[in-house]
Design an enzyme around this catalytic site. Structure first.
Site, mmCIF file in Angstrom:
data_model
loop_
_atom_site.group_PDB
_atom_site.id
_atom_site.type_symbol
_atom_site.label_atom_id
_atom_site.label_comp_id
_atom_site.label_asym_id
_atom_site.label_seq_id
_atom_site.Cartn_x
_atom_site.Cartn_y
_atom_site.Cartn_z
ATOM 1 N N LYS A 34 0.825 -1.215 0.000
ATOM 2 C CA LYS A 34 0.000 0.000 0.000
ATOM 3 C C LYS A 34 0.858 1.264 0.000
ATOM 4 O O LYS A 34 0.507 2.278 0.587
ATOM 5 C CB LYS A 34 -0.933 0.016 1.220
ATOM 6 C CG LYS A 34 -1.812 -1.200 1.362
ATOM 7 C CD LYS A 34 -2.786 -1.343 0.231
ATOM 8 C CE LYS A 34 -3.699 -2.542 0.462
ATOM 9 N NZ LYS A 34 -4.178 -3.128 -0.746
ATOM 10 N N CYS A 35 1.976 1.211 -0.681
ATOM 11 C CA CYS A 35 2.947 2.301 -0.701
ATOM 12 C C CYS A 35 2.948 2.955 -2.086
ATOM 13 O O CYS A 35 2.654 2.297 -3.088
ATOM 14 C CB CYS A 35 4.334 1.718 -0.385
ATOM 15 S SG CYS A 35 5.691 2.897 -0.449
#
Length: 182
Positions: A34-35
């Protein structure tokens, strides 16, 4: 010492020795799903496919230490990376990569390849540095890993050759990888 002196855990919980990668050029990456840098997984997979027959092995180590950007469980991480980015290089059990509980492999890697700064020419380089300075100033101290997608290039003898920060795209490391494969 070399990376071969360390043991790691698979997503299934089995302990494996890094010795199994002896003779390979290894790229160790701390990952997160989720970066903003997560799309690097696609280029890492391309690099793996392009050079695996020449001896390249990319290894992914998910970590949830940076703004909780790895909320998935180990098996879910593998599925997400395979489905969204075609990843088939090994992903290991989620680990801490900095601070007191850092996996010993990552302590070794950061000792061998100190932090030299971010690529401030990268579209998000200045933004990442400003965000860390404001929200997580202690991350900038010392040589520890600063954010997701820090990459360590290891030669065929298990020695750390170079460190690439999050702001270095996989394609920008290809020359160094290719040189070690010759």
């Amino acid at each position: 010492m070399s990376i071969y002196d360390y043991k790691i855990k698979t997503t299934s919980g089995f302990t494996k020795s890094m010795e199994r990668y002896r003779g390979k050029v290894v790229l160790i990456v701390n990952t997160a799903t989720k970066c903003g840098f997560t799309p690097q997984l696609e280029d890492l997979q391309r690099m793996q496919k392009k050079y695996e027959d020449q001896g390249l092995q990319i290894l992914g180590f998910p970590s949830n230490q940076f703004a909780e950007q790895e909320p998935l469980q180990d098996g879910e991480i593998e599925t997400f990376c395979a489905m969204n980015f075609g990843v088939n290089f090994p992903l290991f059990k989620k680990v801490d990569v900095r601070d007191a509980d850092a996996h010993p492999l990552f302590t070794y890697l950061t000792e061998q390849a100190p932090f030299k700064g971010f690529n401030l020419e990268h579209p998000t380089g200045k933004l990442l540095k400003a965000m860390l300075d404001e929200r997580y100033p202690h991350y900038m101290e010392g040589d520890s890993i600063k954010w997701n997608f820090t990459k360590f290039l290891i030669d065929r003898n298990g020695e750390v050759v170079q460190r690439f920060e999050s702001t270095t795209e996989p394609i920008d490391m290809e020359e160094e990888v290719h040189a070690l494969l010759k």
